[in-house]
Design an enzyme around this catalytic site. Structure first.
Site, PDB file in Angstrom:
ATOM      1  N   SER A  55      -4.082   2.990  -8.276  1.00 11.23           N
ATOM      2  CA  SER A  55      -4.786   4.270  -8.287  1.00 11.23           C
ATOM      3  C   SER A  55      -5.643   4.336  -9.539  1.00 11.23           C
ATOM      4  O   SER A  55      -5.336   3.688 -10.553  1.00 11.23           O
ATOM      5  CB  SER A  55      -3.796   5.440  -8.288  1.00 11.23           C
ATOM      6  OG  SER A  55      -4.454   6.672  -8.551  1.00 11.23           O
TER       7      SER A  55
ATOM      8  N   TYR B  77       3.691   9.773 -11.246  1.00 14.60           N
ATOM      9  CA  TYR B  77       2.733   9.076 -10.395  1.00 14.60           C
ATOM     10  C   TYR B  77       1.821   8.197 -11.246  1.00 14.60           C
ATOM     11  O   TYR B  77       1.627   7.008 -10.961  1.00 14.60           O
ATOM     12  CB  TYR B  77       1.910  10.082  -9.595  1.00 14.60           C
ATOM     13  CG  TYR B  77       0.879   9.447  -8.686  1.00 14.60           C
ATOM     14  CD1 TYR B  77       1.253   8.928  -7.454  1.00 14.60           C
ATOM     15  CD2 TYR B  77      -0.457   9.378  -9.064  1.00 14.60           C
ATOM     16  CE1 TYR B  77       0.319   8.336  -6.621  1.00 14.60           C
ATOM     17  CE2 TYR B  77      -1.402   8.798  -8.233  1.00 14.60           C
ATOM     18  CZ  TYR B  77      -1.008   8.279  -7.010  1.00 14.60           C
ATOM     19  OH  TYR B  77      -1.952   7.690  -6.189  1.00 14.60           O
TER      20      TYR B  77
ATOM     21  N   ASN C 156       0.795  -1.226   0.000  1.00 14.07           N
ATOM     22  CA  ASN C 156       0.000   0.000   0.000  1.00 14.07           C
ATOM     23  C   ASN C 156       0.826   1.274   0.000  1.00 14.07           C
ATOM     24  O   ASN C 156       0.324   2.329  -0.387  1.00 14.07           O
ATOM     25  CB  ASN C 156      -0.925  -0.015   1.225  1.00 14.07           C
ATOM     26  CG  ASN C 156      -1.654   1.296   1.414  1.00 14.07           C
ATOM     27  OD1 ASN C 156      -2.580   1.617   0.680  1.00 14.07           O
ATOM     28  ND2 ASN C 156      -1.203   2.078   2.400  1.00 14.07           N
TER      29      ASN C 156
ATOM     30  N   LYS D 181       1.866   4.069 -11.077  1.00 11.20           N
ATOM     31  CA  LYS D 181       0.685   3.332 -10.627  1.00 11.20           C
ATOM     32  C   LYS D 181       0.188   2.379 -11.718  1.00 11.20           C
ATOM     33  O   LYS D 181      -0.281   1.270 -11.432  1.00 11.20           O
ATOM     34  CB  LYS D 181      -0.416   4.299 -10.210  1.00 11.20           C
ATOM     35  CG  LYS D 181      -0.121   5.013  -8.892  1.00 11.20           C
ATOM     36  CD  LYS D 181      -0.018   4.035  -7.733  1.00 11.20           C
ATOM     37  CE  LYS D 181       0.109   4.721  -6.400  1.00 11.20           C
ATOM     38  NZ  LYS D 181       0.166   3.761  -5.264  1.00 11.20           N
TER      39      LYS D 181
ATOM     40  N   THR E 255      -7.691  11.986   2.176  1.00  9.82           N
ATOM     41  CA  THR E 255      -6.507  11.851   3.022  1.00  9.82           C
ATOM     42  C   THR E 255      -5.758  13.177   3.033  1.00  9.82           C
ATOM     43  O   THR E 255      -6.103  14.122   2.315  1.00  9.82           O
ATOM     44  CB  THR E 255      -5.587  10.747   2.488  1.00  9.82           C
ATOM     45  OG1 THR E 255      -5.090  11.147   1.196  1.00  9.82           O
ATOM     46  CG2 THR E 255      -6.332   9.426   2.353  1.00  9.82           C
TER      47      THR E 255
ATOM     48  N   ILE F 217      -9.535  10.279  -2.616  1.00 12.37           N
ATOM     49  CA  ILE F 217      -9.840   9.841  -1.262  1.00 12.37           C
ATOM     50  C   ILE F 217      -9.453  10.944  -0.285  1.00 12.37           C
ATOM     51  O   ILE F 217      -8.411  11.591  -0.447  1.00 12.37           O
ATOM     52  CB  ILE F 217      -9.070   8.545  -0.914  1.00 12.37           C
ATOM     53  CG1 ILE F 217      -9.238   7.507  -2.040  1.00 12.37           C
ATOM     54  CG2 ILE F 217      -9.536   7.992   0.422  1.00 12.37           C
ATOM     55  CD1 ILE F 217     -10.657   7.082  -2.302  1.00 12.37           C
TER      56      ILE F 217
END
Length: 281
Positions: free
Chosen positions: A158, A173, A106, A177, A207, A205
């Site tokens: 993702s 990124y 993760n 992913k 976060t 999400i």
């Protein structure tokens, strides 16, 4: 064989979601999505190890979740970028807990950088966590899984693995992913005799990674989501309808426990998108 028909196939469905008797390891488990994965696994009955690198509060978090769930939850420091370091941590977990059933790769990072401005260092920093870190975690787990004849690897990819997000520039990124998700499919085929391998691809999400962005950018993201909201990290921890692999968070469908449990014994090589419909248009 992991894909063999389980003895529990006729058990009541909620019993199949139980993780009692299993040991789960979650990398990057001290915050954000990882923290909720840890909590969800423990709530479902598993003993859980989490790895962390910089979060000094990780041992306290593990203790708190252990007290709340009555399960063994323990933090281990490990750097997923370092092949020997993460392998050592995974081996310690397997030895200390006496078994290792599920590993969730993760740990991840994200940086918004123009593709014309990357340096060797900034490019490698993202890839070393998001792609190399998944590989080294998978490799160490896979050796244990092969030795014991069973195992379950879940990769946090993702929605960026299947589309290009806007307006931010995050080529490394997105690419890392996508690579991680395809690595999962490759391992699912290679490891079919001893392990299941699946990926989870969350959309936006709630976060710290998201809330740290400017409000104007967040508003643009939300306007692109048919659900018109971001997901709470807790919405990823649990279960999902077994007949749906493009999941709408407006219905509060959830996933990681499903993939870790005997409710998903015929699921391998999937990249499950959880994005509130973001990738549909």
């Amino acid at each position: 064989m992991p894909l063999a028909k389980p003895a529990t196939v006729s058990s009541p469905v909620l019993e199949q979601f139980s993780l009692r008797g299993k040991t789960v390891l979650v990398t990057g488990g001290a915050g954000g999505i990882g923290q909720e994965i840890v909590r969800g696994m423990a709530e479902a009955g598993a003993d859980v190890a989490l790895t962390y690198l910089t979060n000094a509060h990780a041992p306290e978090l593990a203790e708190k979740i252990a007290q709340e769930t009555g399960r063994r939850v323990q933090a281990f420091k490990a750097d997923v970028r370092d092949r020997s370091d993460v392998a050592g941590a995974i081996d310690r977990v397997a030895n200390d807990f006496g078994r290792l059933d599920v590993v969730v790769a993760n740990a991840g990072v994200c940086a918004q950088v123009s593709s014309l401005d990357y340096t060797e260092e900034s490019w490698q920093w993202n890839n070393s966590v998001n792609y190399d870190g998944v590989m080294w975690t998978a490799q160490a787990a896979g050796k244990i899984f092969k030795g014991q004849g069973y195992g379950n690897l879940i990769i946090t990819a993702s929605v960026s693995s299947v589309l290009v997000n806007t307006p931010q520039h995050q080529a490394v990124y997105n690419a890392s992913k996508a690579a991680a998700a395809h690595l999962g499919k490759s391992l699912a085929v290679e490891w079919v005799d001893f392990a299941r391998v699946n990926s989870v691809s969350p959309g936006y999400i709630g976060t710290n990674m998201l809330w740290s962005q400017p409000e104007t950018v967040r508003n643009q993201w939300i306007s692109q989501i048919p659900a018109r909201r971001v997901a709470d990290p807790a919405e990823l921890k649990g279960v999902c309808p077994p007949n749906s692999f493009h999941l709408d968070l407006a219905d509060k469908t959830q996933l990681y426990v499903f993939l870790a449990s005997d409710a998903s014994t015929y699921v391998t090589g999937a990249n499950v998108i959880i994005d509130g419909g973001f990738s549909i248009p």
